[in-house]
Write an enzyme that holds these catalytic residues in place. Structure first.
Site, PDB file in Angstrom:
ATOM      1  NE  ARG A 104      -3.159   0.581  -0.665  1.00 20.15           N
ATOM      2  CZ  ARG A 104      -3.452   0.607  -1.954  1.00 20.15           C
ATOM      3  NH1 ARG A 104      -3.100   1.647  -2.706  1.00 20.15           N
ATOM      4  NH2 ARG A 104      -4.076  -0.400  -2.524  1.00 20.15           N
ATOM      5  CE  LYS A 139      -2.714  27.598  -4.763  1.00 14.07           C
ATOM      6  NZ  LYS A 139      -3.780  28.113  -5.651  1.00 14.07           N
ATOM      7  CE  LYS A 171       0.431  34.582  -4.485  1.00 13.82           C
ATOM      8  NZ  LYS A 171      -0.120  33.206  -4.407  1.00 13.82           N
ATOM      9  CD  GLU A 200      -1.307  37.693  -6.501  1.00 16.18           C
ATOM     10  OE1 GLU A 200      -1.358  36.456  -6.383  1.00 16.18           O
ATOM     11  OE2 GLU A 200      -1.773  38.482  -5.657  1.00 16.18           O
ATOM     12  CG  ASP A 221      -4.180  36.267  -9.280  1.00 20.96           C
ATOM     13  OD1 ASP A 221      -4.150  35.036  -9.456  1.00 20.96           O
ATOM     14  OD2 ASP A 221      -4.823  36.808  -8.373  1.00 20.96           O
TER      15      ASP A 221
END
Length: 284
Positions: A104, A139, A171, A200, A221
């Site tokens: 697994r 992410k 950002k 950004e 963005d």
């Protein structure tokens, strides 16, 4: 940006595999240990149950080899190969308890990596008529970033920054905290003059500010395609342009046609659909 983004040393790799196995095995695999003698050997194979791109075979082998260093592992395909349901991926033979106990954990890694590679390849092929490249993001699953990014590269994508340390990404919240794009860029240059800088932006005025600050890369963005096209003309090659936000198969070709250099897709690694692989024992 590099492909792949990180290489772990041997000690770190083994320690991480031990943590993965400990999570699953703890005090022992009670089912396998009850059924198979400690000296039993088995032959097994992995079979694809869906169509896609293979990734993570080396990592899967490392899991099994941690339990049985004498494991005989014979891949039928290589990472990056396209397979269809029913294809054999690898044939292997080793200690029976190791083959079942490690199943697994090894599958989880290979299925996740193959799922990422498969999704990436699909996006790469969707914009094959344009020069834009597919980028990954941060992410990723905690503790698996290097493997997630390796899978993206295997699928034909480009690894963006490895983390917070190798590229300054200014950002919206950074811009607010600094008091503007120019101030934010100046602060980063004073603090870490050795790193590249990306900013950004959400409109053409901010693109102008970032360009005036001399940044290396500008993120567009959530801009409409017509605005992205205007930004491409406005920048005229003076900085790399990354399109980001709400990217999917329905609009990626239109985004690529605007002339941006990169298109980042967080879903490659934050919404992984595992590639289905079955482990089958042939003999004991």
């Amino acid at each position: 940006m590099s492909e792949p983004v990180m290489i772990l040393d041997q000690a770190d790799t083994l320690a991480r595999i031990d943590r993965w196995l400990l999570e699953d095995v703890q005090t022992g695999d009670v089912t396998t240990e009850a059924i198979l003698a400690a000296d039993a050997r088995v032959a097994a194979r992995w079979v694809a149950k869906s169509d896609g791109v293979v990734a993570g075979l080396a990592e899967a082998r490392a899991v099994f080899a941690r339990l049985d260093p004498a494991l005989d592992w014979q891949p039928e395909v290589s990472d990056g190969d396209t397979v269809v349901a029913g294809d054999e991926l690898v044939l292997f033979e080793g200690a029976g308890q190791a083959v079942l106990t490690g199943e697994r954990t090894a599958l989880n890694i290979a299925q996740r990596m193959s799922g990422i590679a498969t999704a990436t390849r699909a996006y790469v092929e969707a914009i094959a008529d344009h020069p834009a490249r597919i980028l990954d993001t941060r992410k990723t699953a905690p503790g698996l970033r290097d493997l997630d990014k390796k899978a993206v590269a295997t699928g034909g994508g480009v690894n963006h920054r490895a983390g917070l340390y190798d590229l300054a990404m200014i950002k919206d919240n950074h811009i607010v905290a600094a008091g503007g794009i120019a101030a934010a860029v100046a602060a980063v240059r004073a603090h870490a003059p050795y790193v590249g800088i990306e900013v950004e932006t959400t409109n053409l005025e901010e693109v102008d500010e970032a360009l005036a600050a001399g940044v290396d890369m500008i993120m567009l963005d959530n801009m409409a395609p017509e605005t992205m096209r205007a930004a491409v003309a406005q920048v005229a090659g003076r900085a790399k342009l990354e399109a980001s936000g709400n990217v999917g198969f329905a609009n990626i070709a239109e985004i690529a046609a605007t002339g941006v250099d990169f298109i980042s897709i967080g879903a490659l690694t934050h919404s992984v659909i595992a590639f289905d692989i079955s482990q089958r024992i042939d003999r004991i």
